[in-house]
Enzyme design. Sequence first.
Site, PDB file in Angstrom:
ATOM      1  N   GLU A 169      67.454  61.955 109.060  1.00  0.00           N
ATOM      2  CA  GLU A 169      66.298  61.955 108.163  1.00  0.00           C
ATOM      3  C   GLU A 169      65.820  63.369 107.900  1.00  0.00           C
ATOM      4  OE1 GLU A 169      63.780  63.337 110.068  1.00  0.00           O
ATOM      5  OE2 GLU A 169      65.141  63.064 111.772  1.00  0.00           O
ATOM      6  N   GLU A 311      67.880  65.031 111.492  1.00  0.00           N
ATOM      7  CA  GLU A 311      68.992  65.117 110.542  1.00  0.00           C
ATOM      8  C   GLU A 311      70.202  64.266 110.948  1.00  0.00           C
ATOM      9  OE1 GLU A 311      70.162  69.175 109.891  1.00  0.00           O
ATOM     10  OE2 GLU A 311      68.134  69.852 109.407  1.00  0.00           O
TER      11      GLU A 311
END
Length: 344
Positions: A169, A311
Amino acid sequence: MLPEEPPAGAVIADLESEVWRAIDGKTKPIGSLGRVEEIAAQIGMTLGTLAPRVETCALTIFAADHGIAAEGVSAFPRAVTRQMVANFLAGGAAATVIAASLGVAVEVVDAGVAGEPMTDPKLVSRRIGAGTRSFLREAAMTAEECAAALASGRELAARARADALAFGEMGIGNTSAATMLAHRLTGLSLEALVGRGTGLDAAGLARKAAVLAEADARVGALATPEEALREFGGFEIAMMAGAMLGAAEAGKLVLVDGFIATSAALVAERIAPEARRAMIFSHVSAEAGHRALLERMAARPILSLDMRLGEGTGALLAWPIVKAAAAVLRDMASFESAGVSARL
């Protein structure tokens, strides 16, 4: 008269016994591969086989902005979300570099980045809106927006062509959203969960704690995980939760990343408890609330590397261990097949 089918719990227990008999019968002392054996057993039970083919992994990074970022809860401005999406697409971020080194395909999804829609052909657009609203003052999203984000995540996972799916994310302010979801869905205190996120100093941390306490006081009791997601979540968190549900429904392994991803996993588990079986928790991050949340969920992470980037980086680093664990269950010889003497 047809015979009655055994209850689901009995079937699961029988499969678990079969998987562990296979693992314990491999050419090694029982338990000598430690956590790798537990991961292998989880894979076997999730996929329902003693010969799991887990050879490919794909990473999906969901990006969206948060209205709560306007309340001073992050050390970085909201514009960084958009800038990092461009960095992902160019291959210059930590997640994309690590993924490339492991041969993992990466897909970047605009779930709701602020500003005009980005037009890069490599970007997958599933925009719900140009960021959520500030949950200090109102619900972060409408019920319709929340349902759309969950549905989009499910659809993206269902069409993915990999054995294991890792989810990352990007969204300035999303540790605040994750904190509120963890607090409301588990009862853990805000004090135990609020952390520095992208690097808040002491004054910033105090402000973040005060903002989240005020937001918590604004909202009464919440009856469902979807209501908690609507009040406090982000579009990328909702879409990730939907993707985890879709992956589990499609019989794929779910590699859960750090604090934000674990909050999405919590939402997914509360919506569909059976999805938990597919979730492999990759690491425990340095973010204050992550360890507390993992412990409350009785989740055992594979790695502890003091990371707090998100991430999907932790999920990527755990992938080779997951792949190896599947190979141990599938390919490692038994004492009988190898003609090796078992323990007396």
